[in-house]
Design a protein around this motif. Structure first.
Motif, PDB file in Angstrom:
ATOM      1  N   GLY A 142       6.214  -9.511  11.920  1.00 54.85           N
ATOM      2  CA  GLY A 142       5.813  -9.761  10.543  1.00 54.85           C
ATOM      3  C   GLY A 142       4.670  -8.868  10.115  1.00 54.85           C
ATOM      4  N   GLY A 143       4.057  -9.237   8.998  1.00 48.55           N
ATOM      5  CA  GLY A 143       2.953  -8.496   8.450  1.00 48.55           C
ATOM      6  C   GLY A 143       3.204  -8.151   6.986  1.00 48.55           C
ATOM      7  N   PRO A 144       2.276  -7.487   6.342  1.00 48.98           N
ATOM      8  CA  PRO A 144       1.050  -6.920   6.928  1.00 48.98           C
ATOM      9  C   PRO A 144      -0.046  -7.965   7.147  1.00 48.98           C
ATOM     10  CG  PRO A 144       1.167  -6.417   4.590  1.00 48.98           C
ATOM     11  CD  PRO A 144       2.450  -7.098   4.932  1.00 48.98           C
ATOM     12  N   TYR A 145      -0.827  -7.726   8.202  1.00 55.23           N
ATOM     13  CA  TYR A 145      -1.932  -8.594   8.577  1.00 55.23           C
ATOM     14  C   TYR A 145      -3.223  -7.782   8.654  1.00 55.23           C
ATOM     15  CZ  TYR A 145       1.784 -11.790  10.180  1.00 55.23           C
ATOM     16  OH  TYR A 145       2.880 -12.611  10.259  1.00 55.23           O
ATOM     17  N   LYS A 161     -16.526  -8.447  13.664  1.00 59.01           N
ATOM     18  CA  LYS A 161     -17.909  -8.660  13.239  1.00 59.01           C
ATOM     19  C   LYS A 161     -18.859  -8.566  14.438  1.00 59.01           C
ATOM     20  CE  LYS A 161     -16.933 -11.718   9.314  1.00 59.01           C
ATOM     21  NZ  LYS A 161     -17.187 -13.061   8.713  1.00 59.01           N
ATOM     22  N   ASP A 162     -19.931  -7.836  14.240  1.00 66.29           N
ATOM     23  CA  ASP A 162     -21.021  -7.820  15.224  1.00 66.29           C
ATOM     24  C   ASP A 162     -22.354  -7.868  14.484  1.00 66.29           C
ATOM     25  OD1 ASP A 162     -21.050  -5.337  14.050  1.00 66.29           O
ATOM     26  OD2 ASP A 162     -21.571  -4.276  15.894  1.00 66.29           O
ATOM     27  N   GLY A 163     -22.358  -8.512  13.348  1.00 69.60           N
ATOM     28  CA  GLY A 163     -23.473  -8.486  12.399  1.00 69.60           C
ATOM     29  C   GLY A 163     -22.995  -7.792  11.158  1.00 69.60           C
ATOM     30  N   ASP A 164     -22.404  -6.603  11.330  1.00 72.26           N
ATOM     31  CA  ASP A 164     -21.670  -5.933  10.260  1.00 72.26           C
ATOM     32  C   ASP A 164     -20.193  -6.282  10.405  1.00 72.26           C
ATOM     33  OD1 ASP A 164     -23.866  -4.514   9.055  1.00 72.26           O
ATOM     34  OD2 ASP A 164     -23.893  -3.276  10.868  1.00 72.26           O
ATOM     35  N   GLU A 165     -19.424  -5.926   9.419  1.00 74.98           N
ATOM     36  CA  GLU A 165     -18.005  -6.292   9.424  1.00 74.98           C
ATOM     37  C   GLU A 165     -17.133  -5.071   9.233  1.00 74.98           C
ATOM     38  OE1 GLU A 165     -15.128  -8.570   6.323  1.00 74.98           O
ATOM     39  OE2 GLU A 165     -16.684  -9.848   7.231  1.00 74.98           O
ATOM     40  N   THR A 166     -16.092  -4.971  10.063  1.00 74.30           N
ATOM     41  CA  THR A 166     -15.068  -3.937   9.939  1.00 74.30           C
ATOM     42  C   THR A 166     -13.727  -4.639   9.862  1.00 74.30           C
ATOM     43  OG1 THR A 166     -16.348  -2.354  11.240  1.00 74.30           O
ATOM     44  CG2 THR A 166     -13.974  -1.965  11.069  1.00 74.30           C
ATOM     45  N   GLN A 167     -12.845  -4.155   9.020  1.00 78.58           N
ATOM     46  CA  GLN A 167     -11.539  -4.784   8.902  1.00 78.58           C
ATOM     47  C   GLN A 167     -10.429  -3.753   9.069  1.00 78.58           C
ATOM     48  OE1 GLN A 167      -9.663  -6.656   5.166  1.00 78.58           O
ATOM     49  NE2 GLN A 167     -10.429  -8.444   6.280  1.00 78.58           N
ATOM     50  N   LEU A 168      -9.518  -4.033  10.017  1.00 81.22           N
ATOM     51  CA  LEU A 168      -8.311  -3.237  10.180  1.00 81.22           C
ATOM     52  C   LEU A 168      -7.233  -3.845   9.297  1.00 81.22           C
ATOM     53  CD1 LEU A 168      -8.265  -2.776  14.067  1.00 81.22           C
ATOM     54  CD2 LEU A 168      -9.167  -1.229  12.340  1.00 81.22           C
ATOM     55  N   GLN A 169      -6.616  -3.020   8.475  1.00 78.66           N
ATOM     56  CA  GLN A 169      -5.691  -3.516   7.469  1.00 78.66           C
ATOM     57  C   GLN A 169      -4.271  -3.014   7.696  1.00 78.66           C
ATOM     58  OE1 GLN A 169      -7.452  -2.215   3.779  1.00 78.66           O
ATOM     59  NE2 GLN A 169      -9.026  -3.816   3.801  1.00 78.66           N
ATOM     60  N   ASP A 170      -3.346  -3.670   7.010  1.00 74.76           N
ATOM     61  CA  ASP A 170      -1.937  -3.249   6.986  1.00 74.76           C
ATOM     62  C   ASP A 170      -1.336  -3.194   8.387  1.00 74.76           C
ATOM     63  OD1 ASP A 170       0.409  -2.486   5.732  1.00 74.76           O
ATOM     64  OD2 ASP A 170      -0.040  -0.359   5.911  1.00 74.76           O
ATOM     65  N   ILE A 171      -1.662  -4.187   9.209  1.00 73.14           N
ATOM     66  CA  ILE A 171      -1.154  -4.257  10.574  1.00 73.14           C
ATOM     67  C   ILE A 171       0.214  -4.944  10.574  1.00 73.14           C
ATOM     68  CG2 ILE A 171      -1.537  -5.219  12.879  1.00 73.14           C
ATOM     69  CD1 ILE A 171      -4.561  -5.222  12.151  1.00 73.14           C
ATOM     70  N   PHE A 187      -6.223   2.210  17.455  1.00 66.34           N
ATOM     71  CA  PHE A 187      -6.517   0.949  16.759  1.00 66.34           C
ATOM     72  C   PHE A 187      -7.053   1.284  15.373  1.00 66.34           C
ATOM     73  CE2 PHE A 187      -7.135  -0.275  21.272  1.00 66.34           C
ATOM     74  CZ  PHE A 187      -6.139  -1.238  21.354  1.00 66.34           C
ATOM     75  N   SER A 188      -6.168   1.337  14.407  1.00 62.82           N
ATOM     76  CA  SER A 188      -6.576   1.734  13.063  1.00 62.82           C
ATOM     77  C   SER A 188      -5.618   1.152  12.045  1.00 62.82           C
ATOM     78  CB  SER A 188      -6.623   3.262  12.948  1.00 62.82           C
ATOM     79  OG  SER A 188      -5.391   3.843  13.345  1.00 62.82           O
ATOM     80  N   ASN A 189      -5.945   1.349  10.774  1.00 64.27           N
ATOM     81  CA  ASN A 189      -5.101   0.851   9.690  1.00 64.27           C
ATOM     82  C   ASN A 189      -3.659   1.303   9.888  1.00 64.27           C
ATOM     83  OD1 ASN A 189      -7.401  -0.162   8.547  1.00 64.27           O
ATOM     84  ND2 ASN A 189      -7.524   1.355   6.898  1.00 64.27           N
ATOM     85  N   GLY A 190      -2.735   0.399   9.615  1.00 64.24           N
ATOM     86  CA  GLY A 190      -1.321   0.752   9.674  1.00 64.24           C
ATOM     87  C   GLY A 190      -0.693   0.642  11.045  1.00 64.24           C
ATOM     88  N   MET A 191      -1.447   0.195  12.043  1.00 60.73           N
ATOM     89  CA  MET A 191      -0.897   0.158  13.396  1.00 60.73           C
ATOM     90  C   MET A 191       0.150  -0.942  13.544  1.00 60.73           C
ATOM     91  SD  MET A 191      -4.031  -1.482  15.615  1.00 60.73           S
ATOM     92  CE  MET A 191      -4.732  -3.085  15.245  1.00 60.73           C
ATOM     93  N   VAL A 192       0.954  -0.800  14.590  1.00 63.65           N
ATOM     94  CA  VAL A 192       1.911  -1.832  14.960  1.00 63.65           C
ATOM     95  C   VAL A 192       1.462  -2.418  16.294  1.00 63.65           C
ATOM     96  CG1 VAL A 192       4.327  -2.373  15.457  1.00 63.65           C
ATOM     97  CG2 VAL A 192       3.773  -0.571  13.814  1.00 63.65           C
ATOM     98  N   MET A 237       0.845  -1.198   0.000  1.00 67.20           N
ATOM     99  CA  MET A 237       0.000   0.000   0.000  1.00 67.20           C
ATOM    100  C   MET A 237       0.880   1.247   0.000  1.00 67.20           C
ATOM    101  SD  MET A 237      -2.795   1.203   2.843  1.00 67.20           S
ATOM    102  CE  MET A 237      -3.722  -0.285   2.639  1.00 67.20           C
ATOM    103  N   LYS A 238       0.638   2.150  -0.923  1.00 63.46           N
ATOM    104  CA  LYS A 238       1.430   3.365  -0.987  1.00 63.46           C
ATOM    105  C   LYS A 238       1.004   4.316   0.123  1.00 63.46           C
ATOM    106  CE  LYS A 238       2.327   3.167  -5.951  1.00 63.46           C
ATOM    107  NZ  LYS A 238       2.183   3.869  -7.229  1.00 63.46           N
ATOM    108  N   LEU A 239       1.971   5.153   0.545  1.00 61.47           N
ATOM    109  CA  LEU A 239       1.705   6.089   1.638  1.00 61.47           C
ATOM    110  C   LEU A 239       0.523   7.005   1.324  1.00 61.47           C
ATOM    111  CD1 LEU A 239       2.535   7.336   4.322  1.00 61.47           C
ATOM    112  CD2 LEU A 239       4.096   8.828   3.058  1.00 61.47           C
ATOM    113  N   LYS A 240       0.477   7.520   0.115  1.00 59.25           N
ATOM    114  CA  LYS A 240      -0.594   8.443  -0.243  1.00 59.25           C
ATOM    115  C   LYS A 240      -1.953   7.788  -0.111  1.00 59.25           C
ATOM    116  CE  LYS A 240      -2.088  11.556  -3.965  1.00 59.25           C
ATOM    117  NZ  LYS A 240      -1.789  12.053  -5.297  1.00 59.25           N
ATOM    118  N   PHE A 241      -2.065   6.552  -0.587  1.00 60.06           N
ATOM    119  CA  PHE A 241      -3.344   5.842  -0.484  1.00 60.06           C
ATOM    120  C   PHE A 241      -3.685   5.575   0.964  1.00 60.06           C
ATOM    121  CE2 PHE A 241      -5.587   1.817   0.022  1.00 60.06           C
ATOM    122  CZ  PHE A 241      -6.739   2.077  -0.702  1.00 60.06           C
ATOM    123  N   PHE A 242      -2.688   5.184   1.739  1.00 60.48           N
ATOM    124  CA  PHE A 242      -2.917   4.845   3.153  1.00 60.48           C
ATOM    125  C   PHE A 242      -3.454   6.050   3.918  1.00 60.48           C
ATOM    126  CE2 PHE A 242      -2.398   3.341   7.299  1.00 60.48           C
ATOM    127  CZ  PHE A 242      -1.580   4.194   8.002  1.00 60.48           C
TER     128      PHE A 242
END
Length: 480
Positions: free
Chosen positions: A83-86, A91-101, A29-34, A1-6
């Protein structure tokens, strides 16, 4: 994932999360976290549903189930080696995904202006070699979280910020010490490194302490719980409430800290409050005595007509604040102090050489936390004194290759006093046993002080170039 997109994706992520108004996570707790490697790390948030929440971690496919209680939920997930990215799917009925971990090493960087000072520097106060450091900063394995500067009357659940890759735009605004510390760890450990910056210039230690930790100090006024921002960043508990409490429990390896200048008027109180703050943070994190490495305040402020009367009156107390920091190392378990007596700059409280400061913090971490025992981290430490006639012999630990910086044969940074407590400049020379100090005005010396001034450039080092702290061999009363 490029920085600009992230960077562009993050606001959309939080907008989507908020519009669903179901599972809501703190900003950290968001995209790109370590996440801290080889650990059981906590993840938490809120939900407006009573449905069971499932978190699934992509590195092992394991599902963790948790039910909200009064809208809040918290669970722990097991992390692997680096390692990563993971991804983490929630999910609680809807789904959220944290990316690039990424999974690696996580540290908190906190304190006042010398920790906050970004690589771009402050107005008319540059950081040494900043242009070169910024130019060569791009590295998607180093992630930076810059927390918003906020002070509040009650503990908050979120401090706004976003995770960014190390790159020129990001590091320019980030703590020079925090970024270069992360860079050194990454180069040595060969794993991702995350730094969470929560720092604010000109702040008292009392502001970084919780109300509970200040119970032992009845003279400290705790603000009323009005659930509002405080007008003064130095109101007791305000910065803990708004900047530390929101990240308490986030999986970390340790913390680096640079603060103390604002408390130079009260060294005796600082010696009590600072260890109490660390103890309270550790109790709240509930991950044991995590590493806590801090910087002894640098020499600063020479006598010039530009200084205010108040600043001049506080100068005699500066070395006593450094002494409090030196003593704190013996009180705080699993801690270490980076001595920078040779790094200060006259007439500025912000020495521009931040690389040396972060290097010395990194030496502490690499040796004491990560087991690189061949990396030296300790300068000469005063051990004992003995007298013979009008001469005093000072002995030191960690004194291999004891020398004066630059190959000098003598130092002018020592003073000697007799029982009348009047100090005179002393002649100091190095022998095979230590440092011999004397002054013709003192026939029967009883006390020695080294670099015990607000402004001085320390020159006593060992063969590794690591400096001795300022110190005194007396215990005479601190001046009012």
């Amino acid at each position: 994932m490029k920085l600009k997109f992230f960077l562009g994706a993050l606001p959309l992520f939080f907008l989507n999360l908020s519009s669903q108004a179901k599972v809501v996570l703190p900003s950290v707790f968001s995209n790109g976290m370590v996440l801290q490697r080889n650990a059981e790390v906590a993840i938490w948030g809120t939900s407006d549903t009573k449905k069971e929440i499932t978190l699934t971690t992509s590195w092992n496919g394991k599902a963790y189930k948790v039910s909200p209680s009064l809208g809040n939920w918290k669970t722990k997930v097991a992390t692997p080696a680096a390692g990563g990215p993971y991804t983490i799917t929630i999910k609680d009925g809807d789904e959220t995904q944290l990316q690039d971990i990424l999974i690696g090493e996580v540290w908190v960087a906190s304190g006042q202006s010398n920790m906050e000072m970004p690589l771009k520097g402050f107005k008319d106060q540059p950081v040494t070699n900043a242009d070169e450091i910024i130019k060569n900063s791009t590295n998607d394995k180093i992630r930076l979280f810059l927390g918003e500067k906020v002070t509040w009357s009650r503990p908050l659940n979120d401090v706004k910020g976003e995770w960014q890759y190390a790159a020129p735009a990001a590091v320019t605004e980030f703590s020079a010490i925090g970024y270069t510390f992360a860079k050194t760890l990454h180069e040595k450990l060969k794993v991702p490194v995350g730094i969470i910056q929560v720092a604010w210039g000109g702040t008292l230690v009392q502001a970084w302490m919780s109300a509970k930790s200040l119970n032992a100090y009845p003279d400290v006024k705790i603000p009323e719980d009005t659930n509002t921002a405080l007008e003064n960043k130095n109101v007791a508990t305000g910065l803990f409430n708004a900047m530390i409490n929101p990240i308490v429990g986030y999986g970390i390896k340790g913390a680096i800290w640079y603060q103390g200048e604002q408390n130079r008027h009260e060294p005796e109180n600082y010696l009590k409050m600072f260890p109490d703050m660390v103890k309270d943070w550790r109790n709240r994190w509930d991950i044991g005595d995590f590493a806590f490495y801090y910087v002894q305040i640098a020499p600063y402020i020479s006598k010039t007509e530009k200084l205010s009367k108040a600043s001049l009156e506080l100068q005699p107390k500066v070395p006593f604040l450094r002494e409090a920091q030196l003593k704190a190392e013996t009180i705080i378990p699993n801690s270490g102090m980076a001595v920078i007596m040779d790094v200060g700059t006259a007439n500025t409280i912000h020495p521009p050489d931040k690389q040396t400061v972060s290097d010395r913090l990194a030496y502490l971490a690499l040796n004491k936390t990560y087991g690189f025992k061949a990396i030296p981290y300790q300068g000469p430490a005063y051990k004992s004194q003995s007298t013979e006639g009008n001469k005093v012999l000072l002995k030191f630990d960690h004194a291999e290759g004891l020398q004066f910086k630059g190959g000098a044969t003598e130092s002018s940074n020592f003073e000697v006093a007799g029982k009348n407590q009047v100090f005179y400049p002393a002649k100091a020379t190095i022998t095979k046993d230590g440092v011999v100090v004397s002054a013709s005005e003192v026939e029967k010396p009883v006390a020695v002080r080294y670099a015990f001034k607000a402004w001085v450039l320390g020159d006593l080092v060992n063969k590794y170039g690591l400096p001795a702290s300022s110190f005194r061999t007396d215990n005479w009363v601190i001046p009012m």
